[in-house]
Design an enzyme around this catalytic site. Structure first.
Site, PDB file in Angstrom:
ATOM      1  N   SER A   3       0.848  -1.190   0.000  1.00 35.32           N
ATOM      2  CA  SER A   3       0.000   0.000   0.000  1.00 35.32           C
ATOM      3  C   SER A   3       0.878   1.233   0.000  1.00 35.32           C
ATOM      4  CB  SER A   3      -0.901   0.014   1.237  1.00 35.32           C
ATOM      5  OG  SER A   3      -0.135   0.392   2.357  1.00 35.32           O
ATOM      6  N   LYS A   4       0.236   2.372  -0.068  1.00 28.61           N
ATOM      7  CA  LYS A   4       0.964   3.639  -0.125  1.00 28.61           C
ATOM      8  C   LYS A   4       1.893   3.834   1.060  1.00 28.61           C
ATOM      9  CE  LYS A   4      -1.409   6.616  -3.286  1.00 28.61           C
ATOM     10  NZ  LYS A   4      -2.869   6.652  -3.299  1.00 28.61           N
ATOM     11  N   ARG A   5       1.571   3.185   2.171  1.00 28.08           N
ATOM     12  CA  ARG A   5       2.451   3.277   3.352  1.00 28.08           C
ATOM     13  C   ARG A   5       3.868   2.836   3.004  1.00 28.08           C
ATOM     14  NH1 ARG A   5       1.993  -0.465   6.783  1.00 28.08           N
ATOM     15  NH2 ARG A   5       0.428  -1.627   5.632  1.00 28.08           N
ATOM     16  N   HIS A   6       3.976   1.895   2.061  1.00 27.31           N
ATOM     17  CA  HIS A   6       5.297   1.357   1.723  1.00 27.31           C
ATOM     18  C   HIS A   6       6.073   2.242   0.758  1.00 27.31           C
ATOM     19  CE1 HIS A   6       3.005  -2.406   2.801  1.00 27.31           C
ATOM     20  NE2 HIS A   6       4.034  -2.437   3.618  1.00 27.31           N
TER      21      HIS A   6
END
Ligand code: GLU
Length: 483
Positions: free
Chosen positions: A254-257
């Site tokens: 996800s964008k967190r990564h």
């Protein structure tokens, strides 16, 4: 498989950018088609009218083109089995639903969303798994006509037959689902728009798709689709579910990564060839050793039998490494052009500087260039007029009592050279060290700090050449005078 018989499709829903997961699915379909001399179709699944946008379609097409995934049939290209937008294929869904209704395999459902929601809540409260209770199937005809007069034509639901469905998935063993787990799914909503499962089957059949290659998040849809094929009397295609992609910490990517859309990677300076190579290895391996595959090599070697079922990890470090490899394969001119674009965007272009300045800089940065924007980091010493001293680096210079003399001696030595090329600077400074009875490093270390502000830099003689005589001498003298 006979050449030319393969027909595969990539079927994105245009609700956002092309995510790397979707791009990987598209790539595997494309590679499979190209490997077998088959046909690769692009179909836009835009039946979710609220979430689908023309901008998203345009972004997906442009990301596919950037990756070099050309389609044989689809939007802009056309083809014999179009239209390629599901929103333009409503007549075929209505026709197929009509056949199922006529055969008694489907029925009209008049339940409102509110009623369905309330019943779902009750089922969950009872600890039962939520499913449609089939009540509209049981409506006597007279009652049905009465409700229809009141509520309109309603939705069309499939009557799920009893039994079980299994298939031999290309990337895993036999997958089996009991129909007890599948309820009477909606095929057409009351507004006449198809659901994903129904539209996918009708279109895959109409487009004569031989292999459905898609993410394994669709596994639970597959038995429903196979049932629909059966009731329509159509042989289903083969299914290959490719494994999901996880972030480096093992949770779903996800964008967190970091970046997740193809567009974002493009904007960050990744090359399409590096992306293609990297994405191909998410779930597929050749011999477990080879990692670098150019496009032709992938087409030659890719097949579904080496697609695994274990989740693939998206390793950003590896992608950067691969990008550096592909950047190195470009000519110096091309690499310089990419780097210069970053320099210009950052407002660091140096007016009246010969192009060779930039190409020398990029050449000296060499393998350290993992993305074009790395030129701003490794080339900062040459792009900026002011040197920013790292405190520890400057402290090291200060702690050497002879630093001032040594910097001055290096300055003088460079000044005497007719031209500061890396080779001329190197031999002059080595000769100077010998003359002064010191190790070359004793001249080089403080010079590096004086010229770049840091203890780590590109090769010191490259640094001297890139700065040129005037700037190098001024920096060495400036540092000496601060001591
Ligand atoms: N529109 C679906 C998706 O984007 C397609 C799935 C399929 O390939 O069947 O997930």
């Amino acid at each position: 498989m006979s050449a030319g018989s393969v027909r595969v499709r990539f079927a994105p829903s245009p609700t956002g950018h092309l995510h790397v997961g979707g791009a990987r699915t598209a790539l595997m379909n494309w590679l499979f088609a190209r490997h077998h001399g088959g046909v690769f179709i692009l179909r836009i699944e835009d039946t979710d009218r609220e979430r689908s946008t023309p901008e998203a379609t345009a972004a997906i097409l442009s990301a596919m083109r950037w990756l070099g995934l050309d389609w044989d049939e689809g939007p802009q290209t056309g083809g014999p089995s179009g239209p390629y937008f599901q929103s333009e294929r409503r007549a075929s869904y209505a026709e197929a639903a009509g056949r199922l209704l006529a055969a008694g395999h489907a029925y009209r459902c008049y339940c409102t969303p509110e009623e369905l929601e309330a019943r779902r809540g009750e089922q969950l409260a009872r600890g039962a798994s939520p499913r449609y209770d089939g009540r509209c199937f049981e409506l006597p005809e007279s009652e049905r006509l009465r409700v229809a007069a009141e509520r309109g034509p309603g939705a069309v639901r499939l009557r799920m037959p009893p039994g079980e469905t299994s298939w031999d998935d290309v990337t895993r063993d036999t997958v089996r689902f009991s129909h007890d787990e599948l309820d009477d799914i909606v095929l057409l909503r009351s507004d006449g728009l198809p659901t994903y499962n129904f539209a996918a089957v009708v279109d895959d059949a109409a487009m004569r798709i031989t292999h459905v290659i898609r993410g394994d998040d669709h596994i639970s849809n597959t038995p429903r689709q196979i049932v629909i094929y059966g009731l329509l009397g159509i042989e289903p295609p083969r299914f290959a579910h490719v494994p999901m992609i996880l972030g480096p910490d093992g949770s779903r990517l996800s964008k967190r990564h970091g970046a997740t859309s193809v567009e974002a990677f493009r904007d960050e300076g990744f090359l399409p060839e590096a992306m293609v190579n990297f994405l191909a290895l998410l779930g597929w391996a050749y011999d477990g050793k080879q990692e670098l595959f150019d496009r032709e090599d992938l087409v030659a070697k890719f097949d579904l039998d080496r697609v695994g079922k274990n989740p693939a990890i998206f390793n950003y470090e590896k992608l950067e490494w691969m990008n550096a490899v592909y950047l190195r394969r470009l000519s110096l001119d091309e690499r310089t052009r990419l780097a210069l674009a970053e320099i210009e965007t950052a407002g660091l272009a140096r007016p009246a500087t010969a192009p060779v300045f930039y190409s020398r800089l990029v050449e000296a940065i060499g393998e350290r260039l993992r993305r074009p924007s790395d030129v701003l980091v490794h080339g900062a010493f040459a792009l900026r007029d002011e040197v920013t001293f790292e405190p520890e680096a400057w402290a090291m210079v200060v702690s050497e009592p002879k630093a001032r003399d040594r910097l001055s001696a290096v300055a003088e030595c460079l000044e005497r050279l007719p031209e500061v090329s890396a080779a001329a600077a190197e031999s002059a400074i080595r000769a100077l060290a010998a003359e002064m009875g010191v190790k070359a490093g004793e001249l080089i270390h403080p010079s590096r700090v004086a010229l770049t502000g840091s203890r780590a830099s590109l090769g010191i003689f490259d640094v001297m050449e890139i700065l040129g005589k005037e700037r190098a001498v001024a920096r060495l003298r400036g540092a000496a005078s601060r001591l």
